[in-house]
Scaffold this motif. Structure first.
Motif, PDB file in Angstrom:
ATOM      1  N   UNK A 112       0.649  -1.176   0.038  1.00  0.00           N
ATOM      2  CA  UNK A 112       0.007  -0.111   0.004  1.00  0.00           C
ATOM      3  C   UNK A 112       0.873   1.313   0.153  1.00  0.00           C
ATOM      4  N   UNK A 113       2.092   1.243   0.434  1.00  0.00           N
ATOM      5  CA  UNK A 113       2.851   2.382   0.494  1.00  0.00           C
ATOM      6  C   UNK A 113       3.083   2.945  -0.843  1.00  0.00           C
ATOM      7  N   UNK A 114       2.819   2.150  -1.981  1.00  0.00           N
ATOM      8  CA  UNK A 114       3.238   2.588  -3.279  1.00  0.00           C
ATOM      9  C   UNK A 114       1.874   2.552  -4.246  1.00  0.00           C
ATOM     10  N   UNK A 148      -5.296   2.622  -6.307  1.00  0.00           N
ATOM     11  CA  UNK A 148      -5.245   3.626  -7.395  1.00  0.00           C
ATOM     12  C   UNK A 148      -3.710   4.181  -7.725  1.00  0.00           C
ATOM     13  N   UNK A 149      -2.624   3.601  -6.716  1.00  0.00           N
ATOM     14  CA  UNK A 149      -1.424   3.802  -7.006  1.00  0.00           C
ATOM     15  C   UNK A 149      -0.779   5.488  -6.983  1.00  0.00           C
ATOM     16  N   UNK A 150       0.185   5.793  -7.611  1.00  0.00           N
ATOM     17  CA  UNK A 150       0.447   7.441  -7.470  1.00  0.00           C
ATOM     18  C   UNK A 150       0.809   7.500  -8.817  1.00  0.00           C
ATOM     19  N   UNK A 193       3.845   4.811  -9.405  1.00  0.00           N
ATOM     20  CA  UNK A 193       3.501   3.646  -9.275  1.00  0.00           C
ATOM     21  C   UNK A 193       1.934   3.119  -9.761  1.00  0.00           C
ATOM     22  N   UNK A 194       2.026   2.303 -10.496  1.00  0.00           N
ATOM     23  CA  UNK A 194       0.760   1.947 -11.278  1.00  0.00           C
ATOM     24  C   UNK A 194      -0.287   1.540 -10.287  1.00  0.00           C
ATOM     25  N   UNK A 195      -1.561   1.863 -10.836  1.00  0.00           N
ATOM     26  CA  UNK A 195      -2.704   1.487 -10.076  1.00  0.00           C
ATOM     27  C   UNK A 195      -3.033  -0.033 -10.300  1.00  0.00           C
ATOM     28  N   UNK A 196      -3.297  -0.630  -9.431  1.00  0.00           N
ATOM     29  CA  UNK A 196      -3.993  -1.837  -9.531  1.00  0.00           C
ATOM     30  C   UNK A 196      -5.378  -1.990  -9.734  1.00  0.00           C
TER      31      UNK A 196
END
Length: 127
Positions: free
Chosen positions: A33-35, A41-43, A47-50
């Protein structure tokens, strides 16, 4: 003296959840979850959304391999998480935030972990 045994039983039963193995949601919160954020939704740009991810929901080989080996800036979790834990976290990802992927079985993770060491295997993942 009669109250001692029932009281001890109640205390043991109340303490039992503290020893329960983490579920996929907890594993995701602790490791991902940090990324990827608790929302999946990621950042953007980092960092990509899942949530809604075709990779996360598609053939389980790809997400299992990414979790085992890492990719790009994503760390490898193969040495840190068991096959059961990886299956749990990926099953959580594949069924959360509107995702509709099928569950990942620990045997699927094991097959890819072993294949990494011994070479390609027949499609154990096709279910």
């Amino acid at each position: 003296m009669r109250l001692t045994i029932p009281l001890a039983a109640v205390l043991v039963l109340c303490a039992a959840p503290a020893f329960a193995a983490p579920d996929g949601k907890e594993l995701f919160a602790d490791n991902c979850s940090a990324c990827h954020q608790l929302t999946g939704k990621g950042i953007p740009g980092a960092f990509p959304a899942l949530a809604g991810s075709k990779v996360a929901q598609g053939d389980p080989k790809e997400p299992v391999t990414r979790v085992l080996k890492g990719r790009g800036g994503m760390p490898a979790f193969g040495a840190d998480l068991s096959d059961l834990e990886i299956a749990k976290v990926l099953t959580y990802v594949r069924s959360s935030w509107g995702n509709k992927g099928k569950p990942v079985q620990p045997a699927q993770v094991t097959a890819l972990r072993v294949a990494k060491v011994t070479g390609p295997k027949s499609s154990v993942l096709a279910h």
